[in-house]
Structure formats: C-alpha cells, structure tokens
Motif scaffolding. Structure first.
Motif, PDB file in Angstrom:
ATOM      1  N   ARG A  69       0.912  -1.276  -0.103  1.00  0.00           N
ATOM      2  CA  ARG A  69      -0.063   0.083   0.149  1.00  0.00           C
ATOM      3  C   ARG A  69       0.734   1.117  -0.053  1.00  0.00           C
ATOM      4  O   ARG A  69       0.590   2.410  -0.713  1.00  0.00           O
ATOM      5  CB  ARG A  69      -0.974  -0.083   1.284  1.00  0.00           C
ATOM      6  CG  ARG A  69      -2.339  -0.959   1.105  1.00  0.00           C
ATOM      7  CD  ARG A  69      -2.892  -0.724   2.218  1.00  0.00           C
ATOM      8  NE  ARG A  69      -4.083  -1.560   2.146  1.00  0.00           N
ATOM      9  CZ  ARG A  69      -5.138  -1.443   3.053  1.00  0.00           C
ATOM     10  NH1 ARG A  69      -5.081  -0.611   4.071  1.00  0.00           N
ATOM     11  NH2 ARG A  69      -6.063  -2.343   2.849  1.00  0.00           N
ATOM     12  N   GLN A  70       1.828   1.457   0.754  1.00  0.00           N
ATOM     13  CA  GLN A  70       2.803   2.330   0.764  1.00  0.00           C
ATOM     14  C   GLN A  70       3.415   2.562  -0.536  1.00  0.00           C
ATOM     15  O   GLN A  70       3.941   3.816  -0.977  1.00  0.00           O
ATOM     16  CB  GLN A  70       3.873   2.459   1.812  1.00  0.00           C
ATOM     17  CG  GLN A  70       3.218   2.263   3.388  1.00  0.00           C
ATOM     18  CD  GLN A  70       2.490   3.531   3.695  1.00  0.00           C
ATOM     19  OE1 GLN A  70       1.245   3.849   3.291  1.00  0.00           O
ATOM     20  NE2 GLN A  70       3.167   4.138   4.609  1.00  0.00           N
ATOM     21  N   TYR A  72       2.188   1.910  -3.449  1.00  0.00           N
ATOM     22  CA  TYR A  72       1.066   2.426  -4.402  1.00  0.00           C
ATOM     23  C   TYR A  72       1.139   3.919  -3.987  1.00  0.00           C
ATOM     24  O   TYR A  72       0.915   4.745  -4.803  1.00  0.00           O
ATOM     25  CB  TYR A  72       0.044   1.835  -3.960  1.00  0.00           C
ATOM     26  CG  TYR A  72      -1.269   2.404  -4.408  1.00  0.00           C
ATOM     27  CD1 TYR A  72      -1.696   2.425  -5.682  1.00  0.00           C
ATOM     28  CD2 TYR A  72      -2.108   3.273  -3.654  1.00  0.00           C
ATOM     29  CE1 TYR A  72      -2.796   3.341  -6.135  1.00  0.00           C
ATOM     30  CE2 TYR A  72      -3.143   4.117  -3.927  1.00  0.00           C
ATOM     31  CZ  TYR A  72      -3.384   3.953  -5.369  1.00  0.00           C
ATOM     32  OH  TYR A  72      -4.672   4.701  -5.687  1.00  0.00           O
ATOM     33  N   CYS A  73       1.012   4.286  -2.665  1.00  0.00           N
ATOM     34  CA  CYS A  73       0.873   5.709  -2.182  1.00  0.00           C
ATOM     35  C   CYS A  73       1.843   6.859  -2.752  1.00  0.00           C
ATOM     36  O   CYS A  73       1.439   7.648  -3.551  1.00  0.00           O
ATOM     37  CB  CYS A  73       0.818   5.998  -0.766  1.00  0.00           C
ATOM     38  SG  CYS A  73      -0.623   5.181  -0.020  1.00  0.00           S
ATOM     39  N   PHE A 132      -2.901  -6.343  -3.155  1.00  0.00           N
ATOM     40  CA  PHE A 132      -2.273  -5.238  -3.021  1.00  0.00           C
ATOM     41  C   PHE A 132      -0.864  -5.146  -3.594  1.00  0.00           C
ATOM     42  O   PHE A 132      -0.240  -4.043  -3.898  1.00  0.00           O
ATOM     43  CB  PHE A 132      -2.122  -4.757  -1.465  1.00  0.00           C
ATOM     44  CG  PHE A 132      -3.497  -4.132  -1.073  1.00  0.00           C
ATOM     45  CD1 PHE A 132      -3.963  -2.922  -1.414  1.00  0.00           C
ATOM     46  CD2 PHE A 132      -4.401  -4.980  -0.212  1.00  0.00           C
ATOM     47  CE1 PHE A 132      -5.057  -2.393  -1.108  1.00  0.00           C
ATOM     48  CE2 PHE A 132      -5.445  -4.308   0.103  1.00  0.00           C
ATOM     49  CZ  PHE A 132      -5.913  -3.254  -0.421  1.00  0.00           C
ATOM     50  N   HIS A 188     -10.652  -6.524  -3.651  1.00  0.00           N
ATOM     51  CA  HIS A 188      -9.302  -5.770  -4.015  1.00  0.00           C
ATOM     52  C   HIS A 188      -8.486  -6.181  -5.283  1.00  0.00           C
ATOM     53  O   HIS A 188      -7.698  -5.502  -5.823  1.00  0.00           O
ATOM     54  CB  HIS A 188      -8.414  -5.838  -2.807  1.00  0.00           C
ATOM     55  CG  HIS A 188      -8.724  -4.909  -1.583  1.00  0.00           C
ATOM     56  ND1 HIS A 188      -8.561  -3.450  -1.761  1.00  0.00           N
ATOM     57  CD2 HIS A 188      -9.443  -4.879  -0.500  1.00  0.00           C
ATOM     58  CE1 HIS A 188      -9.415  -2.864  -0.831  1.00  0.00           C
ATOM     59  NE2 HIS A 188      -9.656  -3.775   0.204  1.00  0.00           N
ATOM     60  N   SER A 192      -7.295  -4.084  -8.420  1.00  0.00           N
ATOM     61  CA  SER A 192      -5.999  -4.258  -8.787  1.00  0.00           C
ATOM     62  C   SER A 192      -5.954  -4.600 -10.391  1.00  0.00           C
ATOM     63  O   SER A 192      -5.020  -3.977 -11.242  1.00  0.00           O
ATOM     64  CB  SER A 192      -5.130  -5.390  -8.053  1.00  0.00           C
ATOM     65  OG  SER A 192      -5.456  -6.452  -8.260  1.00  0.00           O
ATOM     66  N   SER A 369      -1.430   1.455   7.628  1.00  0.00           N
ATOM     67  CA  SER A 369      -2.408   1.053   6.453  1.00  0.00           C
ATOM     68  C   SER A 369      -3.475   1.720   6.076  1.00  0.00           C
ATOM     69  O   SER A 369      -4.134   1.625   4.962  1.00  0.00           O
ATOM     70  CB  SER A 369      -3.167  -0.389   7.215  1.00  0.00           C
ATOM     71  OG  SER A 369      -3.681   0.089   8.371  1.00  0.00           O
ATOM     72  N   TYR A 372      -3.077   4.697   2.476  1.00  0.00           N
ATOM     73  CA  TYR A 372      -3.719   4.083   1.202  1.00  0.00           C
ATOM     74  C   TYR A 372      -5.185   4.767   0.863  1.00  0.00           C
ATOM     75  O   TYR A 372      -5.562   5.300   0.108  1.00  0.00           O
ATOM     76  CB  TYR A 372      -3.848   2.667   1.110  1.00  0.00           C
ATOM     77  CG  TYR A 372      -4.702   1.866   0.170  1.00  0.00           C
ATOM     78  CD1 TYR A 372      -4.754   1.899  -1.152  1.00  0.00           C
ATOM     79  CD2 TYR A 372      -5.757   1.473   0.987  1.00  0.00           C
ATOM     80  CE1 TYR A 372      -5.459   1.429  -1.809  1.00  0.00           C
ATOM     81  CE2 TYR A 372      -6.957   0.668   0.150  1.00  0.00           C
ATOM     82  CZ  TYR A 372      -7.059   0.688  -1.299  1.00  0.00           C
ATOM     83  OH  TYR A 372      -7.854   0.225  -1.796  1.00  0.00           O
ATOM     84  N   HIS A 373      -6.076   4.750   2.213  1.00  0.00           N
ATOM     85  CA  HIS A 373      -7.477   5.203   1.989  1.00  0.00           C
ATOM     86  C   HIS A 373      -7.330   6.548   2.148  1.00  0.00           C
ATOM     87  O   HIS A 373      -8.089   7.219   1.177  1.00  0.00           O
ATOM     88  CB  HIS A 373      -8.307   4.759   3.320  1.00  0.00           C
ATOM     89  CG  HIS A 373      -8.431   3.098   3.217  1.00  0.00           C
ATOM     90  ND1 HIS A 373      -9.437   2.552   2.378  1.00  0.00           N
ATOM     91  CD2 HIS A 373      -7.942   2.008   3.991  1.00  0.00           C
ATOM     92  CE1 HIS A 373      -9.556   1.138   2.543  1.00  0.00           C
ATOM     93  NE2 HIS A 373      -8.607   0.860   3.475  1.00  0.00           N
ATOM     94  N   CYS A 376      -5.925   7.932  -1.377  1.00  0.00           N
ATOM     95  CA  CYS A 376      -7.000   7.697  -2.511  1.00  0.00           C
ATOM     96  C   CYS A 376      -8.052   8.870  -2.503  1.00  0.00           C
ATOM     97  O   CYS A 376      -8.540   9.178  -3.527  1.00  0.00           O
ATOM     98  CB  CYS A 376      -7.385   6.448  -2.672  1.00  0.00           C
ATOM     99  SG  CYS A 376      -8.083   5.768  -4.107  1.00  0.00           S
TER     100      CYS A 376
END
Length: 386
Positions: A69-70, A72-73, A132, A188, A192, A369, A372-373, A376
């Motif tokens: 997730r990190q 992705y961010c 993820f 999820h 993806s 965690s 990410y939320h 986004c």
C-alpha cells in the motif's frame, strides 16, 4: 483521547475548500512524515505503525499488504505530479518488497508478514496481500513502464491462476486455503485489475476485472436486500446471519464506476443501490459510517473506523463524476467528516484509526495501512471535484 462530536449538518456548512485543505495536509505533512519516520533507514522497508507521538514503532511486525500500500501511495503521488520524490521512494519500497517478501522460503508467492529485520514471521500466501502487491506493481509500472516490473506482474498473475483459483469462482483465501470465503480479497483483486488495465491498457485486464464483476452479480451482492455480504461458504452461498460492512458497500460504488470507465459496462443501478444501503449504517452524532451492520439495516457494531469514511467520500465522488445531482456536495461533506473526526490528530500527517460509540479512540497507534485510504480519497477528490 476523545473526539469532539458534531452533527453532520455542521460538516456540510463548514466544508469550504475541503479538497484544497486535504491536499495541503497530504503534501505538507503526511508525505514527509511517512517518507522519513515511516521508512526504516536501517533494515529497509516501510514502518507498519507510528506511536501516538508520531515516532516509528521499529519493532512492530511488517505486514506485506502495508508495504504494498505504501508503494502504491508514493508511486501515485509521483504519477499525478503531487510529489515527484515519491518515485524514488516507491522504487526503493518495491526493491525491498521483492527482496524480502517474494519467495524468501523458496516457495512461489509473497509471504504474509515480516519481522522488523526482514525475516519471515508468517509464510502464509494470503490472497488479500497479493491483491495489494499487484496494485503496487501496477502503480510502479505506470511510472516508467519498466519491463522487469511488467514481468513481476505476470509472475504474480501466474501464481494466482495456478495456486489460488477456486473451482467455484474467484480466488481462495490463501495458500493453504481457509474458510470462510470473504468478499474482501475479491474486491481488492477487482481494484488491482482495473489499476493494471490503466497502467498497461491491455484488454486481458478488462476481462479479468469482468470476472469479479460477474462474481459480484452472481454471488456477492444480494439484489433483493441490496446489500453486499462479507462471508461465504466455499460455493459462495451466504453465511447467515449476513454481515454487512457499510464501508465495503461504499468502496464497491467507487470500484464499479472504475469498471464502467474501462469497459463501458453500465453500473449505475448497483452503485445507487449500494450507496443508499450504506447510508443506513451511520452514527447519529457524527454522520460517520459504523463498522458493521446486518442485512436488515440494523447496526451490529457501533465502533467506526477511519477507512469507511474515506470510502463514503469516494462513493459520492464517483456519483459526482457520473453527474448525479447533489453528489459533489455530499462528497465534500464526507471529506469534512473525515477531516474533523479522523485527520485532526496532534501528529501532523497522522490520523485516528477507530472510535467507539462515545467517541473514544480505540487504537493508540497511527497505522500506516490507513494512508492508502486517505490518500486515494484526496486524490479522487481533487481530480473530480477540483
């Protein structure tokens, strides 16, 4: 720590330039915090959580889905031009993930949990984690279209197809398989696959996303009660009593809009139904979504986490993008609730993760965690609401 409760109407009237405010919070506080204190300069990898004072909890286990997730961010903020430094951080994070979590025990797939020193804590191959990891790979591939990253995407898809596919549709919980079946990993993976299509523009990912849309229609969504179930038997029959997480109802609204965008398949009916159902499960004092209800619209758990609030904002943003009257105002109100109740933390760039019915914070630490939320929701808000 106890929050200050305020009615939902206050959020609507005081939203102002909430989109700009949240973007500044991300740029000036969250990204610097999680790229410094949130990165382990000794062992590598992202810190899983911060202390209440905003210091790294360096001995905490490292969940692989949080690492992904990190990545992705930071890849996302680099891609959209918010934070060019994010590219280097995302690449560094991916390098660590591949070195430590991918097949460290000689078996295919990614392990579930690492220790702070990078050793294996839990070798389970978890499907939710792999969703993820795929999201992280797709986001990094979108930056540079690197052939090695594309090869890692294919390797992960091969693992999913050969080891985790279920004969009853969708994918197993993990390897080894476990029960009950959950909609969450399927959701999820759906996300993806949409991200992978956006990164590659390959029709195969449209088709893969379509498999999850079909599963949603056939098994996950109760069209009569207009609720999304959480737990299922191996054949996808519902486990009674049905558990409903309103945050997931809202999250599917946003994902269905993404599926419609990449395929042209109309999803408006289901988005409207899911959003209407999600709104039944709200805390009276704050207007925030609670954590769990039943299929009849009754609240089972009055606690309320941060992430359902981000998903409610994203759901309204998706509806605003579709031109629904009043949706943009509802989105801004949801973002204001998020800001007021969860992001107004003593640690700049941090957040509260969960409150009880009385507004008392239930989790002292600041979990990575949630980034990410939060990120986004802020990105979608700026892109759609401006």
């Amino acid at each position: 720590m106890t929050e200050t409760n305020a009615g939902a109407a206050t959020d609507r009237s005081g939203s102002g330039d909430i989109v700009g405010k949240l973007k500044r919070r991300i740029l000036e506080h969250s990204l610097p915090l999680w790229s410094t204190e949130g990165w382990d300069r000794t062992s590598g990898g992202f810190i899983d959580r911060l202390t209440p004072e905003g210091r790294a909890d360096r001995l905490a286990p490292r969940r692989v889905f949080v690492q992904a997730r990190q990545i992705y961010c930071f890849a996302k903020v680099a891609q959209i031009g918010w934070y060019p430094e994010g590219r280097e951080i995302a690449l560094k994070g991916l390098e660590h993930l591949l070195a430590r979590a991918k097949s460290p025990d000689g078996r295919p797939g990614y392990v579930h949990t690492l220790a702070h020193d990078g050793s294996i804590l839990d070798p389970l191959r978890d499907t939710y984690d792999h969703a993820f990891v795929l999201l992280a790979l797709a986001s990094v591939y979108a930056l540079d279209r690197d052939a090695q990253v594309r090869a890692e995407i294919d390797n992960l898809l091969s693992f999913l197809d050969t080891q985790l596919r279920s004969p009853n549709g969708g994918f197993l919980e993990g390897w080894p398989a476990a029960m009950p079946r959950r909609q969450n990993p399927q959701m999820h993976l759906f996300e993806s696959m949409i991200a992978a299509f956006d990164a590659t523009h390959e029709p195969a990912f449209q088709n893969r996303a379509g498999e999850f849309f079909a599963l949603f229609l056939a098994n996950l969504y109760d069209k009569q009660k207009q609720v999304l179930g959480e737990y299922f038997e191996d054949d996808w029959s519902r486990i009674e009593p049905v558990s409903v997480e309103p945050g997931h109802q809202a999250e599917w609204v946003w994902l269905l809009k993404g599926f419609e965008r990449i395929t042209g398949c109309p999803t408006g009916r289901y988005r409207a139904e899911l959003l209407a159902s999600a709104q039944r499960y709200r805390d009276e004092a704050t207007g925030c979504l609670i954590d769990e209800g039943d299929s009849g619209g009754h609240i089972k758990r009055h606690s309320r986490r941060c992430w359902p609030q981000t998903e409610m904002a994203k759901a309204w943003i998706a509806q605003a993008e579709s031109g629904e009257a009043g949706a943009a105002e509802e989105a801004r109100a949801a973002l204001s609730r998020l800001d007021r109740h969860y992001l107004s933390h003593p640690v700049a760039g941090g957040w509260y993760d969960q409150f009880d019915r009385e507004g008392k914070s239930l989790i002292a630490t600041i979990p990575a965690s949630s980034f990410y939320h939060v990120l986004c929701a802020c990105v979608e808000a700026e892109q759609v609401l401006g």
